[in-house]
Design an enzyme around this catalytic site. Structure first.
Site, PDB file in Angstrom:
ATOM      1  N   ASP A 104       2.862  26.867   4.298  1.00 57.33           N
ATOM      2  CA  ASP A 104       2.085  26.685   5.487  1.00 57.33           C
ATOM      3  C   ASP A 104       1.756  25.619   6.148  1.00 57.33           C
ATOM      4  O   ASP A 104       1.865  25.085   5.009  1.00 57.33           O
ATOM      5  CB  ASP A 104       0.915  27.778   5.268  1.00 57.33           C
ATOM      6  CG  ASP A 104      -1.052  27.112   5.966  1.00 57.33           C
ATOM      7  OD1 ASP A 104      -0.661  27.416   7.128  1.00 57.33           O
ATOM      8  OD2 ASP A 104      -1.561  26.422   5.439  1.00 57.33           O
ATOM      9  N   GLU A 108       6.683  27.294   8.252  1.00 55.79           N
ATOM     10  CA  GLU A 108       5.962  27.496   9.408  1.00 55.79           C
ATOM     11  C   GLU A 108       6.012  26.040  10.251  1.00 55.79           C
ATOM     12  O   GLU A 108       4.601  24.994   9.901  1.00 55.79           O
ATOM     13  CB  GLU A 108       4.035  27.478   8.973  1.00 55.79           C
ATOM     14  CG  GLU A 108       3.480  28.044  10.507  1.00 55.79           C
ATOM     15  CD  GLU A 108       1.522  27.551   9.886  1.00 55.79           C
ATOM     16  OE1 GLU A 108       0.472  27.982  11.497  1.00 55.79           O
ATOM     17  OE2 GLU A 108       1.644  26.926   9.609  1.00 55.79           O
ATOM     18  N   ASP A 120      -1.609  33.718  14.370  1.00 52.82           N
ATOM     19  CA  ASP A 120      -2.134  32.239  15.020  1.00 52.82           C
ATOM     20  C   ASP A 120      -2.888  32.113  16.582  1.00 52.82           C
ATOM     21  O   ASP A 120      -3.016  31.903  17.268  1.00 52.82           O
ATOM     22  CB  ASP A 120      -1.882  31.230  14.762  1.00 52.82           C
ATOM     23  CG  ASP A 120      -2.352  30.612  12.814  1.00 52.82           C
ATOM     24  OD1 ASP A 120      -3.368  31.234  12.521  1.00 52.82           O
ATOM     25  OD2 ASP A 120      -1.726  29.983  12.228  1.00 52.82           O
TER      26      ASP A 120
END
Length: 466
Positions: A204, A234, A301
């Site tokens: 992340d 990410e 997201d």
């Protein structure tokens, strides 16, 4: 420590654990929401690891072979990006034994499981940050975070001012990964879950740990335990810094997601510019890394793909047709295959609808077909990528995947009108008189004439010819 070979054959399925399936109501919180209630940022709906295990046959029937789980460690939120204990499965999701059962059954069926690693920040209840709140400047953990001044206050209304929080949020104190003890703790966490059977990490916001040595060390720690573990970062932009021996095997290929939306949803890109973007992404990275990208159409997201396409099933199918033919590992966000819709967070995090009468079975069957064909055709997984520009048709994008004699020609009509096109097949080296068919719907076929084919495509449609 090369890129794992298996990633080119991976078909990912992303699961937001609280919303996929409730396999054990006994671990639900007392205020659990009704399954299928409108998703919110705060409510739990009871999804858990037992639910994933119980629905593994569903996933095997779909054809996926790799699961990416959003965070599963103890936290206070339904998204669990505010980790409290990195060594404990969140009790609302189950136990370590449940995790081991899921890993065991997945591996027995040749399915890998990738965990979400949130190492840039934690939750306020994390032991080291809690010690600071209790002991303030006398805490042994004051250097684990970026403290601006004492006393530290973490619960009053407003943004983080006494310390650095992710995006200024008080609920997400940012680790000081320059501190050796903090760094060692996170390395140990990474190692521990690979030892427990996880097949890799999705990292992340790794760019916010702007330290090449940290990620180089993390890679070495993980690959020492399992050289075949997959590390995917990410990173939302195109940036070759983040792949290779010092960083990750691949990235979440959000630029490709955005290009697909530009070509099909907003039509801000014509075929030529779309081709430049998707071809340019492949040339930007070393081949091993380009073919190990995680390629999403959406995620937890973003808007769901069907919503992004204006609830247009033809455009949605065309997006999948491209995604499953493009280099990299295609990723399905849970529920997209049955037609779930939803806007940005929290709308995109709705519960999976297990009543089959509510499924879009046509879409699910189409995706099943694409998965089956991708598995059956080496060219679609490992083949060279060849763009064939059609300047006379700004809505027609054509490319090929070729692997020795295994060759697939992909033709897309990204317009609301029927398309009649003549496609030159010189780059395919197909001889005149050869009959090729659309492998998705084999009854449709063409004959090579004068090193080309003529094809008629309905609006928002595409074919895989081979």
């Amino acid at each position: 420590m090369s890129v794992p070979e298996w990633v080119q054959d991976a078909i990912f399925y992303q699961i937001f654990p609280d919303r996929f399936a409730n396999g054990n109501p006994d671990n639900d919180p007392p205020n659990v929401m009704k399954w299928g209630a409108p998703p919110t940022s705060w409510g739990f709906q009871g999804g858990d690891l037992s639910g994933i295990l119980q629905k593994l046959d569903y996933l095997l029937d779909l054809g996926i072979n790799t699961i990416y789980l959003n965070p599963i460690f103890q936290a206070t939120s339904n998204h669990r990006y505010n980790t409290v204990d990195y060594y404990q499965i969140d009790p609302k999701l189950g136990t370590l034994e449940d995790f081991h059962r899921l890993i065991e059954h997945a591996h027995r069926n040749q399915v890998r499981i990738i965990l979400d690693g949130v190492f840039n920040h934690c939750g306020r209840g994390f032991f080291a940050f809690n010690d600071i709140l209790e002991n303030q400047e006398y805490s042994a953990y004051r250097d684990w975070f970026h403290i601006n001044h004492f006393p530290v206050e973490a619960y009053a209304w407003g943004g983080a001012t006494d310390y650095v929080g992710w995006w200024g949020m008080k609920s997400l104190p940012k680790f000081n990964t320059g501190n050796l003890r903090t760094r060692q703790y996170l390395m140990d966490v990474g190692r521990y879950w690979i030892e427990q059977g996880a097949d890799g990490w999705r990292l992340d916001v790794p760019n916010e740990i702007n330290d090449d040595s940290f990620w180089g060390e993390f890679r070495e720690v993980i690959k020492t335990v399992n050289p075949e573990a997959y590390l995917v970062g990410e990173i939302w932009t195109a940036d070759p810094r983040w792949v290779g021996e010092g960083h990750f095997d691949g990235l979440m290929n959000y630029p490709i997601m955005d290009a697909i939306a530009g070509f099909l949803a907003t039509q801000s890109l014509d075929a030529v510019h779309f081709g430049e973007k998707v071809g340019g992404m492949l040339s930007l990275y070393p081949s091993d890394n380009a073919y190990a990208m995680y390629t999403p159409l959406d995620s937890h997201d973003t808007e769901r793909i069907l919503t992004k396409m204006g609830n247009d099933l033809d455009k949605t199918r065309l997006a999948y047709l491209f995604q499953f033919a493009y280099p990299g590992a295609p990723a399905i966000y849970y529920g997209d295959e049955i037609g779930l819709v939803g806007g940005k967070d929290p709308g995109c995090r709705g519960a999976f609808l297990w009543e089959e009468t509510k499924w879009n079975t046509e879409l699910r069957n189409f995706i099943k077909t694409l998965i089956r064909l991708r598995k059956a055709n080496t060219a679609l997984r490992r083949g060279d990528f060849i763009t064939m520009v059609q300047p006379e048709n700004p809505s027609c994008y054509v490319f090929a995947r070729t692997y020795s004699d295994d060759k697939i020609l992909i033709i897309m009509n990204a317009s609301a009108s029927e398309l009649k096109a003549t496609i030159n097949t010189d780059k395919m080296n197909w001889e005149d008189g050869r009959v090729i068919k659309n492998i998705i719907t084999p009854e449709r076929q063409c004959t090579i004439t004068n090193r080309s084919i003529e094809i008629l495509l309905p609006a928002w449609a595409g074919v895989w010819m081979g």
